[in-house]
Scaffold this motif. Structure first.
Motif, PDB file in Angstrom:
ATOM      1  N   THR A 145      35.311 -10.743 -30.479  1.00 42.30           N
ATOM      2  CA  THR A 145      34.017 -10.889 -31.119  1.00 42.30           C
ATOM      3  C   THR A 145      34.064 -12.085 -32.120  1.00 42.30           C
ATOM      4  OG1 THR A 145      34.995  -9.300 -32.839  1.00 42.30           O
ATOM      5  CG2 THR A 145      33.719  -8.398 -31.217  1.00 42.30           C
ATOM      6  N   THR A 146      32.962 -12.419 -32.379  1.00 40.95           N
ATOM      7  CA  THR A 146      32.671 -13.497 -33.460  1.00 40.95           C
ATOM      8  C   THR A 146      32.755 -13.058 -34.598  1.00 40.95           C
ATOM      9  OG1 THR A 146      30.392 -13.245 -33.357  1.00 40.95           O
ATOM     10  CG2 THR A 146      31.090 -14.659 -31.747  1.00 40.95           C
ATOM     11  N   ARG A 147      32.595 -13.823 -35.736  1.00 42.37           N
ATOM     12  CA  ARG A 147      33.037 -13.428 -37.241  1.00 42.37           C
ATOM     13  C   ARG A 147      31.778 -12.189 -37.528  1.00 42.37           C
ATOM     14  NH1 ARG A 147      33.751 -18.905 -38.480  1.00 42.37           N
ATOM     15  NH2 ARG A 147      36.093 -19.247 -38.404  1.00 42.37           N
ATOM     16  N   ASP A 148      30.453 -12.459 -36.923  1.00 41.74           N
ATOM     17  CA  ASP A 148      29.371 -11.772 -37.044  1.00 41.74           C
ATOM     18  C   ASP A 148      29.582 -10.623 -36.324  1.00 41.74           C
ATOM     19  OD1 ASP A 148      28.501 -13.028 -35.085  1.00 41.74           O
ATOM     20  OD2 ASP A 148      26.616 -13.715 -35.776  1.00 41.74           O
ATOM     21  N   GLY A 149      30.116 -10.206 -35.591  1.00 41.08           N
ATOM     22  CA  GLY A 149      30.316  -9.168 -34.598  1.00 41.08           C
ATOM     23  C   GLY A 149      29.730  -9.650 -33.292  1.00 41.08           C
ATOM     24  N   GLY A 150      29.475 -10.500 -32.904  1.00 38.05           N
ATOM     25  CA  GLY A 150      28.838 -10.764 -31.418  1.00 38.05           C
ATOM     26  C   GLY A 150      29.821 -10.830 -30.529  1.00 38.05           C
ATOM     27  N   PRO A 151      29.480 -10.178 -29.321  1.00 35.07           N
ATOM     28  CA  PRO A 151      30.569 -10.298 -28.299  1.00 35.07           C
ATOM     29  C   PRO A 151      30.915 -11.555 -27.709  1.00 35.07           C
ATOM     30  CG  PRO A 151      28.408  -9.516 -27.312  1.00 35.07           C
ATOM     31  CD  PRO A 151      28.262  -9.817 -28.761  1.00 35.07           C
ATOM     32  N   VAL A 152      32.241 -11.656 -27.234  1.00 35.66           N
ATOM     33  CA  VAL A 152      32.693 -12.886 -26.514  1.00 35.66           C
ATOM     34  C   VAL A 152      33.632 -12.592 -25.348  1.00 35.66           C
ATOM     35  CG1 VAL A 152      34.091 -15.062 -26.579  1.00 35.66           C
ATOM     36  CG2 VAL A 152      32.661 -14.270 -28.680  1.00 35.66           C
ATOM     37  N   ALA A 153      33.202 -12.963 -23.986  1.00 38.92           N
ATOM     38  CA  ALA A 153      34.117 -12.810 -23.000  1.00 38.92           C
ATOM     39  C   ALA A 153      34.968 -14.021 -22.801  1.00 38.92           C
ATOM     40  CB  ALA A 153      33.492 -12.449 -22.023  1.00 38.92           C
ATOM     41  N   SER A 154      36.254 -13.866 -22.751  1.00 41.38           N
ATOM     42  CA  SER A 154      37.170 -15.001 -22.278  1.00 41.38           C
ATOM     43  C   SER A 154      37.762 -14.610 -21.156  1.00 41.38           C
ATOM     44  CB  SER A 154      38.175 -15.069 -23.465  1.00 41.38           C
ATOM     45  OG  SER A 154      37.687 -15.378 -24.606  1.00 41.38           O
ATOM     46  N   GLY A 214      28.147 -13.150 -22.617  1.00 39.17           N
ATOM     47  CA  GLY A 214      29.435 -12.506 -22.817  1.00 39.17           C
ATOM     48  C   GLY A 214      29.574 -11.054 -22.458  1.00 39.17           C
ATOM     49  N   ALA A 215      28.458 -10.422 -23.068  1.00 42.78           N
ATOM     50  CA  ALA A 215      28.551  -8.841 -22.788  1.00 42.78           C
ATOM     51  C   ALA A 215      28.422  -8.575 -21.080  1.00 42.78           C
ATOM     52  CB  ALA A 215      27.436  -8.164 -23.659  1.00 42.78           C
ATOM     53  N   ASN A 216      27.327  -9.442 -20.549  1.00 39.21           N
ATOM     54  CA  ASN A 216      26.974  -9.110 -19.181  1.00 39.21           C
ATOM     55  C   ASN A 216      28.243  -9.600 -18.329  1.00 39.21           C
ATOM     56  OD1 ASN A 216      24.550  -8.219 -19.836  1.00 39.21           O
ATOM     57  ND2 ASN A 216      23.860 -10.107 -19.619  1.00 39.21           N
ATOM     58  N   ALA A 217      29.158 -10.412 -18.583  1.00 38.61           N
ATOM     59  CA  ALA A 217      30.116 -11.083 -17.958  1.00 38.61           C
ATOM     60  C   ALA A 217      31.207  -9.754 -17.971  1.00 38.61           C
ATOM     61  CB  ALA A 217      30.532 -12.231 -18.528  1.00 38.61           C
TER      62      ALA A 217
END
Length: 182
Positions: free
Chosen positions: A19-28, A62-65
């Motif tokens: 997640t980003t600092r503001d809570g957003g999703p990240v797919a790695s 990212g969420a969809n990935a």
């Protein structure tokens, strides 16, 4: 400044959710891009050099990935290339990182089904992003019933006697394999 790049390769390992600092999703995930050529003298395919890229997809992408991609799947990624120098106690190196602008399955190697996600600004208003008055509750119900089989004008019920659709949806596997001659 960043360089735009398009890559076609295989997902290496399972995707990691951050997640980003503001809570957003990240797919790695890591992407293996290999060179393969036909050796005409031996009449066989030969594997060449493989490059590995660290891919990051932010927000809805990212969420969809995270919901769509699995280890070993062949994908197409476009994004911005960033070369990052690193160093530890014993070695130094350069890592190729890509911030993805788009990610999708490579349809040369298989099939996939597209399911549109509702846009947040229209979900709160009870409408859909196509301008219709259909609410998100109905859209969620349709997606839960057929997960990937819902297309405009198509039936939203599982075909009678075809448990493969229900089973694939229940385990998150998407659409069942397509059978028949093409």
């Amino acid at each position: 400044m960043s360089d735009h790049i398009s890559l076609v390769g295989n997902v290496v390992g399972e995707l990691e959710r951050r997640t980003t600092r503001d809570g957003g999703p990240v797919a790695s995930f890591r992407l293996a891009v290999g060179e393969r050529r036909l050796d005409r003298e031996r009449n066989e395919w030969v594997d060449g050099h493989t490059s590995f890229y660290a891919i990051s997809a932010f927000g809805e992408l990212g969420a969809n990935a995270l919901l769509s991609l699995r280890k070993g799947e062949r994908v197409v990624v476009t994004g911005r290339l960033r070369l990052r120098e690193w160093e530890n106690e014993t070695t130094r190196g350069v890592s190729a990182d890509v911030v993805a602008d788009s990610v999708g399955h490579d349809l040369r190697w298989g099939t996939t089904r597209f399911v549109r996600t509702p846009r947040p600004d229209t979900a709160d208003k009870g409408g859909s992003d196509d301008g219709s008055a259909r609410g998100t509750e109905q859209m969620d119900t349709e997606r839960a019933v057929v997960d990937g089989w819902a297309v405009p004008g198509a039936e939203t019920e599982t075909p009678a006697g075809d448990d493969r659709v229900r089973d694939a949806v229940a385990v998150g596997g998407g659409a069942p394999p397509v059978e028949g001659p093409f």
